[in-house]
Design an enzyme around this catalytic site. Structure first.
Site: not given
Ligand code: G3P
Length: 214
Positions: A175, A6-7, A136, A88, A141
């Site tokens: 992470g 994921n950019l 997540e 997200h 993160i």
């Protein structure tokens, strides 16, 4: 194992170059046989999709029409994406919109990958019949502390609770930056991982992806 890179907004300007990451992902995928998809910003979807498997970072619960500023699932598909993230933790949607976004993704022929914070939310998301759910924990993160090693119970619980609801593969993220983190995720029952900073902030993103999938 499925690796989704994921950019976020790390690309463009001073961050990672979406095209370079896409080309590196294609090389590593070809060399290792691992499935690797890259999720760039919407404006780069078409260029990335020409080089490797591409996912959107988000689609909205909208149809063709008068929706300024929204992300239309069909537009992502038309640009060459094969799937999209939804919900997200950095792009949360309301439950009603989440169902609509999963439907929109499927209407456009995209795989829907729904993210959530914990096992309960993942189980609720699984009831919407997406193609994947990903757990997540937001607090991990971007920390470099891998969810699969720092909080194995959340991954284990998610796999169990999602399995009680539907047959939806579970991924995990936050992470993760090494092959050991990915192995730990696989041991817990995850079928893939989402990674951002571990690739985009690496000195050599290609080598980072290689390490993640081998
Ligand atoms: O979607 C991937 C993600 O939120 C994890 O981010 O930087 O901890 O790999 P990161």
């Amino acid at each position: 194992m499925f690796l989704l890179v994921n950019l976020k907004t790390y690309e463009s300007g001073t961050g990672a170059d979406a095209i370079e990451v896409a080309e590196a992902a294609a090389r590593v995928s070809e060399e290792t046989g691992a499935r690797i998809a890259v999720a760039p910003q919407a404006v780069d979807l078409r260029d990335v999709a020409k080089r490797c498997e591409a996912f959107g970072q988000h689609v909205d619960s909208v149809e063709y029409g008068s929706n300024t500023g929204a992300s239309l699932a069909e537009a992502a598909a038309h640009a060459g994406a094969g799937g999209t993230l939804v919900n997200h933790s950095e792009r949360r949607v309301r439950l009603h919109d989440l169902a609509g976004a999963v439907d929109a993704a499927h209407r456009a022929g995209l795989e829907a990958l729904v993210c959530a914070n914990n096992a309960e939310q993942c189980a609720a998301a699984a009831a919407l019949e997406p193609d994947y759910v990903a757990v997540e924990p937001p607090e991990l993160i971007g920390t470099g502390t891998p969810v699969s090693q720092a909080d194995p119970d959340i991954v284990r619980d998610t796999v169990e609770r999602v399995g009680d609801v539907a047959e939806v593969p579970v991924l995990c993220g936050a992470g993760i930056s090494s092959g050991d983190d990915v192995d730990a995720a696989a041991d817990l029952g995850a079928e893939g991982v989402l990674v951002a900073s571990g690739v985009v902030k690496a000195d050599d993103p290609e080598e980072a992806m290689r390490d993640l999938v081998t």
